[in-house]
Scaffold this motif. Sequence first.
Motif, PDB file in Angstrom:
ATOM      1  N   ASP A   1       0.845  -1.197   0.000  1.00 33.16           N
ATOM      2  CA  ASP A   1       0.000   0.000   0.000  1.00 33.16           C
ATOM      3  C   ASP A   1       0.884   1.253   0.000  1.00 33.16           C
ATOM      4  O   ASP A   1       1.202   1.805   1.061  1.00 33.16           O
ATOM      5  CB  ASP A   1      -0.916  -0.001   1.219  1.00 33.16           C
ATOM      6  N   PRO A   2       1.294   1.708  -1.185  1.00 34.11           N
ATOM      7  CA  PRO A   2       2.201   2.865  -1.261  1.00 34.11           C
ATOM      8  C   PRO A   2       1.598   4.148  -0.695  1.00 34.11           C
ATOM      9  O   PRO A   2       2.331   5.065  -0.323  1.00 34.11           O
ATOM     10  CB  PRO A   2       2.486   2.996  -2.758  1.00 34.11           C
TER      11      PRO A   2
ATOM     12  N   VAL B   1       0.242   4.413   2.122  1.00 31.02           N
ATOM     13  CA  VAL B   1       0.495   4.406   3.563  1.00 31.02           C
ATOM     14  C   VAL B   1       1.984   4.338   3.870  1.00 31.02           C
ATOM     15  O   VAL B   1       2.489   5.073   4.724  1.00 31.02           O
ATOM     16  CB  VAL B   1      -0.242   3.231   4.240  1.00 31.02           C
ATOM     17  N   ASN B   2       2.712   3.451   3.172  1.00 34.20           N
ATOM     18  CA  ASN B   2       4.144   3.298   3.435  1.00 34.20           C
ATOM     19  C   ASN B   2       4.852   2.997   2.117  1.00 34.20           C
ATOM     20  O   ASN B   2       4.902   1.852   1.676  1.00 34.20           O
ATOM     21  CB  ASN B   2       4.392   2.181   4.452  1.00 34.20           C
ATOM     22  N   ARG B   3       5.404   4.017   1.501  1.00 33.76           N
ATOM     23  CA  ARG B   3       6.010   3.861   0.177  1.00 33.76           C
ATOM     24  C   ARG B   3       7.273   3.003   0.215  1.00 33.76           C
ATOM     25  O   ARG B   3       7.517   2.208  -0.689  1.00 33.76           O
ATOM     26  CB  ARG B   3       6.313   5.234  -0.422  1.00 33.76           C
ATOM     27  N   GLU B   4       8.076   3.141   1.273  1.00 34.95           N
ATOM     28  CA  GLU B   4       9.333   2.384   1.337  1.00 34.95           C
ATOM     29  C   GLU B   4       9.062   0.884   1.457  1.00 34.95           C
ATOM     30  O   GLU B   4       9.647   0.080   0.732  1.00 34.95           O
ATOM     31  CB  GLU B   4      10.168   2.849   2.535  1.00 34.95           C
ATOM     32  N   THR B   5       8.146   0.508   2.355  1.00 36.02           N
ATOM     33  CA  THR B   5       7.775  -0.900   2.496  1.00 36.02           C
ATOM     34  C   THR B   5       7.148  -1.424   1.212  1.00 36.02           C
ATOM     35  O   THR B   5       7.445  -2.530   0.756  1.00 36.02           O
ATOM     36  CB  THR B   5       6.789  -1.085   3.668  1.00 36.02           C
ATOM     37  N   ALA B   6       6.288  -0.638   0.607  1.00 36.48           N
ATOM     38  CA  ALA B   6       5.618  -1.042  -0.626  1.00 36.48           C
ATOM     39  C   ALA B   6       6.617  -1.258  -1.754  1.00 36.48           C
ATOM     40  O   ALA B   6       6.473  -2.188  -2.553  1.00 36.48           O
ATOM     41  CB  ALA B   6       4.590   0.009  -1.030  1.00 36.48           C
ATOM     42  N   SER B   7       7.651  -0.432  -1.815  1.00 30.39           N
ATOM     43  CA  SER B   7       8.658  -0.562  -2.865  1.00 30.39           C
ATOM     44  C   SER B   7       9.395  -1.888  -2.760  1.00 30.39           C
ATOM     45  O   SER B   7       9.627  -2.574  -3.764  1.00 30.39           O
ATOM     46  CB  SER B   7       9.644   0.608  -2.782  1.00 30.39           C
ATOM     47  N   LYS B   8       9.754  -2.284  -1.521  1.00 30.02           N
ATOM     48  CA  LYS B   8      10.459  -3.561  -1.319  1.00 30.02           C
ATOM     49  C   LYS B   8       9.549  -4.735  -1.657  1.00 30.02           C
ATOM     50  O   LYS B   8       9.973  -5.713  -2.270  1.00 30.02           O
ATOM     51  CB  LYS B   8      10.936  -3.663   0.122  1.00 30.02           C
TER      52      LYS B   8
ATOM     53  N   SER C   1       3.238   1.839  -7.787  1.00 35.34           N
ATOM     54  CA  SER C   1       2.271   2.788  -7.215  1.00 35.34           C
ATOM     55  C   SER C   1       0.898   2.155  -6.978  1.00 35.34           C
ATOM     56  O   SER C   1      -0.008   2.807  -6.468  1.00 35.34           O
ATOM     57  CB  SER C   1       2.109   3.994  -8.143  1.00 35.34           C
TER      58      SER C   1
END
Length: 287
Positions: free
Chosen positions: A213-214, A216-223, A270
């Motif tokens: 869920d980018p 809410v948390n883009r860094e976690t979502a990216s990984k 995204s």
Amino acid sequence: MEQYYWDSQIEYLKRSVSLYYNDDYIEFLVKRVWKIDSPVHILDFGCGFGHLGLRLLPLLPEGSKYVGIDAGAKLIEHAKELFKDSPYDTEFLLGDFNTVKIEQKYDIAVCHGVLLHMTDPMFMLNKMIDCVKKEGKVIAFEPHWIGSNASFHFEGIEQSTAIPLGQLQKLFEHDVKSTGKDGNIGLKLPLYFNRLGLHDVQCRVSDKVNILDPAVNRETASKLYEAMQFSNPGNREAFINSLIERGMLPEEAIRQYETEKYLSENFTSSMAATYAAVMKITFGTVR
């Protein structure tokens, strides 16, 4: 010499194993389900870079030993490098576990995502059983592909558009008949374990639901996106022909190409999505 396929997939393997289990669930299996309370000697068939060792060893009683065997020279080399400074007793062997002679001296034989690639999985299961001492365990973490494919949600995309389950199931079933390799083996293993004479056979399902869920948390979502992303199917004609050779009708093969191309282009970092791998974890006792 032809390169061993999985030697070229180390980074993919490292990304994908993060999708299956929460650490506390593995601890629950070790301590509450398998009740491992004294040192054990484990042999991991098709160990790859030793990811099961990385998961299990911190949870096992002191004095336990982990041995991994794999046909991938680069995988074994990578595993040795990962464990060289660890406090654990480990050994990594390069070889084909289908042909190498293995002594009956282990407390646990384990494999993860290996049996589905075997043309004769029962041969390997028998080999796993034969290397385990009485009252030892055989444990297999294997997928049920059609269940895994049903366990995606992409926000804004209808699942039937992205993953045509009916024709995929047909394809998987045809693969078993033509090659013996079974991506749905995970849900069949409890019956196989019973019929091979293992006792107290049980099967659990992996617990992790991945939430991308980018917003809410883009860094976690990216990984997470790196681990979940879909590759482009490549050359249209070659891809379609390969599916027809595997048993799909031409119209099914065309649809499968279009859906995989659509997902590779529209599932982006995204987009919000969820995924549960629902790996099947089957185990039984040697008597």
